[in-house]
Write a protein that holds these residues in place. Structure first.
Motif, mmCIF file in Angstrom:
data_model
loop_
_atom_site.group_PDB
_atom_site.id
_atom_site.type_symbol
_atom_site.label_atom_id
_atom_site.label_comp_id
_atom_site.label_asym_id
_atom_site.label_seq_id
_atom_site.Cartn_x
_atom_site.Cartn_y
_atom_site.Cartn_z
ATOM 1 N N ARG A 1 16.027 -21.600 -12.715
ATOM 2 C CA ARG A 1 14.613 -21.362 -13.032
ATOM 3 C C ARG A 1 14.466 -20.160 -13.966
ATOM 4 O O ARG A 1 13.691 -20.186 -14.937
ATOM 5 N N ALA A 2 15.228 -19.072 -13.686
ATOM 6 C CA ALA A 2 15.161 -17.885 -14.535
ATOM 7 C C ALA A 2 15.645 -18.205 -15.952
ATOM 8 O O ALA A 2 15.049 -17.752 -16.946
ATOM 9 N N LEU A 3 16.697 -19.001 -16.065
ATOM 10 C CA LEU A 3 17.198 -19.372 -17.391
ATOM 11 C C LEU A 3 16.178 -20.214 -18.154
ATOM 12 O O LEU A 3 15.978 -20.037 -19.354
ATOM 13 N N GLU A 4 15.519 -21.145 -17.460
ATOM 14 C CA GLU A 4 14.512 -21.999 -18.105
ATOM 15 C C GLU A 4 13.353 -21.158 -18.618
ATOM 16 O O GLU A 4 12.868 -21.356 -19.748
ATOM 17 N N GLU A 5 12.920 -20.205 -17.808
ATOM 18 C CA GLU A 5 11.807 -19.346 -18.226
ATOM 19 C C GLU A 5 12.209 -18.485 -19.420
ATOM 20 O O GLU A 5 11.404 -18.253 -20.331
ATOM 21 N N ALA A 6 13.448 -18.001 -19.415
ATOM 22 C CA ALA A 6 13.929 -17.203 -20.545
ATOM 23 C C ALA A 6 13.974 -18.050 -21.816
ATOM 24 O O ALA A 6 13.570 -17.604 -22.895
ATOM 25 N N TYR A 7 14.445 -19.286 -21.672
ATOM 26 C CA TYR A 7 14.577 -20.178 -22.824
ATOM 27 C C TYR A 7 13.214 -20.481 -23.432
ATOM 28 O O TYR A 7 13.078 -20.578 -24.671
ATOM 29 N N GLU A 8 12.209 -20.594 -22.577
ATOM 30 C CA GLU A 8 10.853 -20.880 -23.060
ATOM 31 C C GLU A 8 10.294 -19.752 -23.927
ATOM 32 O O GLU A 8 9.380 -19.963 -24.726
ATOM 33 N N LEU A 9 10.850 -18.549 -23.776
ATOM 34 C CA LEU A 9 10.392 -17.419 -24.589
ATOM 35 C C LEU A 9 10.993 -17.449 -25.997
ATOM 36 O O LEU A 9 10.617 -16.636 -26.845
ATOM 37 N N GLY A 10 11.938 -18.377 -26.234
ATOM 38 C CA GLY A 10 12.424 -18.619 -27.590
ATOM 39 C C GLY A 10 13.665 -17.852 -27.993
ATOM 40 O O GLY A 10 14.034 -16.843 -27.388
ATOM 41 N N GLU A 11 14.344 -18.371 -29.032
ATOM 42 C CA GLU A 11 15.472 -17.732 -29.706
ATOM 43 C C GLU A 11 16.674 -17.478 -28.784
ATOM 44 O O GLU A 11 17.361 -16.469 -28.901
ATOM 45 N N LEU A 12 16.934 -18.400 -27.880
ATOM 46 C CA LEU A 12 18.105 -18.255 -27.018
ATOM 47 C C LEU A 12 19.112 -19.384 -27.209
ATOM 48 O O LEU A 12 20.181 -19.377 -26.581
ATOM 49 N N GLU A 13 18.806 -20.321 -28.071
ATOM 50 C CA GLU A 13 19.684 -21.486 -28.237
ATOM 51 C C GLU A 13 21.089 -21.079 -28.629
ATOM 52 O O GLU A 13 22.071 -21.709 -28.224
ATOM 53 N N TYR A 14 21.213 -20.009 -29.415
ATOM 54 C CA TYR A 14 22.525 -19.551 -29.863
ATOM 55 C C TYR A 14 22.903 -18.202 -29.259
ATOM 56 O O TYR A 14 23.718 -17.471 -29.814
ATOM 57 N N SER A 15 22.328 -17.900 -28.108
ATOM 58 C CA SER A 15 22.691 -16.672 -27.393
ATOM 59 C C SER A 15 23.962 -16.919 -26.564
ATOM 60 O O SER A 15 23.966 -17.758 -25.650
ATOM 61 N N PRO A 16 25.072 -16.212 -26.833
ATOM 62 C CA PRO A 16 26.299 -16.409 -26.056
ATOM 63 C C PRO A 16 26.098 -16.170 -24.559
ATOM 64 O O PRO A 16 26.669 -16.895 -23.734
ATOM 65 N N LEU A 17 25.267 -15.168 -24.205
ATOM 66 C CA LEU A 17 25.053 -14.869 -22.788
ATOM 67 C C LEU A 17 24.282 -15.998 -22.108
ATOM 68 O O LEU A 17 24.668 -16.443 -21.012
ATOM 69 N N TYR A 18 23.207 -16.452 -22.734
ATOM 70 C CA TYR A 18 22.424 -17.547 -22.157
ATOM 71 C C TYR A 18 23.301 -18.783 -21.955
ATOM 72 O O TYR A 18 23.310 -19.398 -20.884
ATOM 73 N N ARG A 19 24.075 -19.122 -22.982
ATOM 74 C CA ARG A 19 24.888 -20.331 -22.905
ATOM 75 C C ARG A 19 26.031 -20.189 -21.896
ATOM 76 O O ARG A 19 26.402 -21.151 -21.222
ATOM 77 N N ALA A 20 26.573 -18.973 -21.786
ATOM 78 C CA ALA A 20 27.642 -18.747 -20.803
ATOM 79 C C ALA A 20 27.093 -18.880 -19.386
ATOM 80 O O ALA A 20 27.742 -19.464 -18.509
ATOM 81 N N LEU A 21 25.908 -18.331 -19.153
ATOM 82 C CA LEU A 21 25.280 -18.447 -17.834
ATOM 83 C C LEU A 21 24.990 -19.901 -17.493
ATOM 84 O O LEU A 21 25.250 -20.353 -16.360
ATOM 85 N N LEU A 22 24.475 -20.646 -18.463
ATOM 86 C CA LEU A 22 24.194 -22.057 -18.226
ATOM 87 C C LEU A 22 25.492 -22.812 -17.920
ATOM 88 O O LEU A 22 25.545 -23.644 -17.005
ATOM 89 N N GLY A 23 26.549 -22.493 -18.682
ATOM 90 C CA GLY A 23 27.839 -23.127 -18.442
ATOM 91 C C GLY A 23 28.373 -22.826 -17.047
ATOM 92 O O GLY A 23 28.913 -23.710 -16.365
ATOM 93 N N GLU A 24 28.205 -21.575 -16.604
ATOM 94 C CA GLU A 24 28.657 -21.203 -15.256
ATOM 95 C C GLU A 24 27.924 -22.007 -14.187
ATOM 96 O O GLU A 24 28.543 -22.526 -13.242
ATOM 97 N N LEU A 25 26.599 -22.123 -14.327
ATOM 98 C CA LEU A 25 25.818 -22.852 -13.320
ATOM 99 C C LEU A 25 26.202 -24.327 -13.292
ATOM 100 O O LEU A 25 26.318 -24.922 -12.214
ATOM 101 N N LEU A 26 26.414 -24.917 -14.460
ATOM 102 C CA LEU A 26 26.807 -26.331 -14.516
ATOM 103 C C LEU A 26 28.191 -26.542 -13.905
ATOM 104 O O LEU A 26 28.430 -27.515 -13.181
ATOM 105 N N ALA A 27 29.116 -25.616 -14.195
ATOM 106 C CA ALA A 27 30.460 -25.730 -13.625
ATOM 107 C C ALA A 27 30.419 -25.592 -12.110
ATOM 108 O O ALA A 27 31.120 -26.306 -11.391
#
Length: 451
Positions: free
Chosen positions: A56-82
């Motif tokens: 939920r926190a990641l989704e809210e952060a993404y809605e604020l924009g400019e995170l598509e190419y953020s290494p931290l955002y993508r790493a966190l998403l990858g961790e949760l999916l794994a």
């Protein structure tokens, strides 16, 4: 964010989450985005329990924009999916090249969940905030543990303990002690456990106390103190009664101590308790130990029964040694054909020295001395120096050469001198080896060779 990071390091997660939530709600866009990413990190620390809130926190952060190419955002998403069990093809493409320590830490966590343990070690970088720095060392320790690099794992856990506070430091020291035991370093395990006790003081819960006493029991057993090991195992059992969490390993280590003390019947009763507590995948560990204890006691038929039952578990990682022990149990019963088949099965699975030793014994008993000598030499060559198999093989090479009329006195001398330091002076083999050695020396001095 300094106050939030300090709260996280102190383990005050409620305060940290409250401040981050407030910042996410009322801060400016960039502040809110930063707070939400950190909030996702905090919830990720809870593992599966924190998945929903982290997403939920990641989704809210993404809605604020400019995170598509953020290494931290993508790493966190990858961790949760794994963590959810998603396949590599969904996780790995999320990673972006980066030297940011936080992003690489979460990439490493994802890799750990995917079972890519070597890559975990290569991914982590220094420079993490304090609340992640000790976790990174713990993550290294877990990866090294899975790779079987126990000494390195122990050192990683100890480095993590130096950075952690409170119970986290205590738990890392327990992990370090467990790894020192796996590495065969009982004294280092005792040092880690002593430090753990000093850290926790009077705040030790019953379940943790049971774990600590269990590890103490294993350390003393490793160091040749079975009476002290039994005492610690019994204290662990008492703590388990209080906590309600009963592990199979505690009566198992008590049984091992009783076996060393020669109290066979009590040992078997403790093994039976371990067997009652064990889950399906744990049962072969207990059955294998029971088989070895019965073998040492001379109860060969009982040993055979326990070992055959242990072999029913295909996933048991020590099946090669079970086959070797079964071969010995069958050999001791004079069932040479079955013993030979079991020894060959052991060798096929990797227990070459043990299998060769049994094949040597069978050939020796049947007076096929040349064949026996070849098996014993191979057993000595393939066993680890100083191991039970190595000592037995060296003894039997010497003995067989003697039976062959002191053939090759040079070899008798070299092997006897190599093995004598590993044989207790009270052992009957000690005197026999000395006599063989002296006779070989005499033959060499006289320059004679037996027929």
């Amino acid at each position: 964010m300094r106050g939030v990071l300090e709260a996280l390091h102190q383990g005050d997660y409620d305060t940290a989450i409250e401040r981050l939530t407030r910042k996410a709600l009322f801060g400016r866009r960039e502040e809110a985005k930063e707070a939400l990413l950190l909030l996702a990190e905090v919830h990720s620390l809870y593992g599966e329990e924190g998945l929903e809130k982290a997403h939920r926190a990641l989704e809210e952060a993404y809605e604020l924009g400019e995170l598509e190419y953020s290494p931290l955002y993508r790493a966190l998403l990858g961790e949760l999916l794994a963590l959810e069990g998603r396949p590599e093809r969904e996780v790995l493409p999320l990673f972006l090249p980066t030297e940011d320590p936080r992003a690489r830490y979460h990439q490493a966590q994802a890799l750990f969940y995917l079972g890519r343990f070597e890559e975990v070690l290569n991914t982590l970088r220094p420079g993490l905030p304090a609340f992640l720095a000790w976790r990174a060392e713990g993550l290294k320790g877990r990866a090294l543990e899975r790779l079987g690099r126990h000494r390195e794992a122990a050192l990683a856990y100890e480095r993590g303990a130096e950075l952690a506070l409170g119970l986290e430091r205590y738990w890392l020291l327990l992990d370090a002690a467990a790894m020192w035991l796996e590495a065969g370093e009982g004294e280092r395990a005792l040092m880690a456990l002593e430090e753990a006790k000093a850290v926790v003081g009077e705040g030790e819960g019953a379940e943790d106390a049971a774990t600590r006493h269990y590890l103490l029991a294993r350390a003393h057993l490793l160091l040749g103190n079975p009476n002290r090991a039994l005492e610690e195992a019994r204290r662990a059992l008492e703590e388990e009664e209080e906590s309600g969490h009963k592990a199979y390993g505690t009566p198992l280590v008590a049984a091992q101590a009783l076996s060393q003390l020669g109290r066979y019947q009590e040992a078997m009763e403790a093994y039976e308790e371990a067997l009652r507590r064990a889950e399906a995948g744990e049962r072969p560990y207990v059955l294998h130990e029971m088989g070895v204890a019965a073998l040492d006691q001379g109860a060969y038929l009982e040993a055979e029964g326990y070992l055959r039952e242990a072999l029913r578990e295909e996933a048991y990682p020590y099946r090669a040694q079970v086959w070797a022990d079964l071969a010995e149990a069958l050999y001791r019963q004079g069932r040479y054909q079955e013993a030979e088949e079991a020894a060959k099965e052991a060798m096929a699975l990797g227990a070459e020295a043990s299998g060769e030793l049994i094949l040597g014994h069978i050939a020796y008993d049947l007076m096929h001395l040349e064949e026996a000598l070849a098996h014993y030499r191979r057993a000595a060559e393939r066993a680890e120096e100083g191991s039970r198999e190595w000592v037995g093989a060296q003894e039997m090479v010497v003995d067989t050469l003697v039976q062959l009329g002191y053939r090759s006195p040079e070899e008798i001398l070299v092997r006897a001198e190599a093995v004598l330091p590993h044989v207790h002076p009270a052992d009957e083999w000690h005197q026999a080896l000395l006599a063989y050695k002296e006779r070989a020396e005499a033959l060499l001095r006289e320059g004679r060779r037996p027929n």
